[in-house]
Design a protein around this motif. Sequence first.
Motif, PDB file in Angstrom:
ATOM      1  N   GLN A 186       3.055   4.223   3.145  1.00 33.27           N
ATOM      2  CA  GLN A 186       4.431   3.878   2.758  1.00 33.27           C
ATOM      3  C   GLN A 186       5.235   5.133   2.424  1.00 33.27           C
ATOM      4  OE1 GLN A 186       5.448   0.443   0.570  1.00 33.27           O
ATOM      5  NE2 GLN A 186       3.330  -0.275   0.499  1.00 33.27           N
TER       6      GLN A 186
ATOM      7  N   PHE B  43      -1.747  -2.477   1.338  1.00 29.73           N
ATOM      8  CA  PHE B  43      -1.266  -1.428   2.234  1.00 29.73           C
ATOM      9  C   PHE B  43      -1.309  -0.090   1.503  1.00 29.73           C
ATOM     10  CE2 PHE B  43       1.987   0.540   5.043  1.00 29.73           C
ATOM     11  CZ  PHE B  43       1.417   0.200   6.256  1.00 29.73           C
TER      12      PHE B  43
ATOM     13  N   PHE C  82       2.247  -7.166   1.420  1.00 27.90           N
ATOM     14  CA  PHE C  82       1.051  -6.416   1.821  1.00 27.90           C
ATOM     15  C   PHE C  82       0.539  -5.588   0.638  1.00 27.90           C
ATOM     16  CE2 PHE C  82       4.006  -6.581   5.481  1.00 27.90           C
ATOM     17  CZ  PHE C  82       3.291  -7.455   6.293  1.00 27.90           C
TER      18      PHE C  82
END
Length: 138
Positions: free
Chosen positions: A94, A89, A86
């Motif tokens: 994260q 993202f 990803f």
Amino acid sequence: MNPRIDPDRIIEKRAVWPALLRGMKKLCPACGIGKIYYRYLKVSDYCPHCGEALYHQRADDMPPYVTMFIAGHFVVGGVITAQEWFPGFPDWAQMIFWPIAAALLCLWLLPIVKGALIAYQWALRMHGFGSDRPEDAG
């Protein structure tokens, strides 16, 4: 016959792997029925089922080290995999997800690892487990 060997004091070996599996289940390494902990990480002095003495355990700092080692591999692998699969993202998401995942994984693994370490000490008769000599108790 060797005069230093007492034939009346033959110590039977304890199976390590079954004890480790019991410890990982947070059960007594001797009987596999009683619980090792009476709280989250507080070890009972004696097994509530068979009465095996558990106060000899000296887990100390080893369970957190092993827990961080295991959790670190999963989390770092997850971060690398997430970056690869990803790429778009957002980093802020994260930075929120992975520390929470690491903390929860460590909290879940710590009693399992500590139970396994206590069972390992019991199986190998370390720190007074299975010894009647007072100098082995400490």
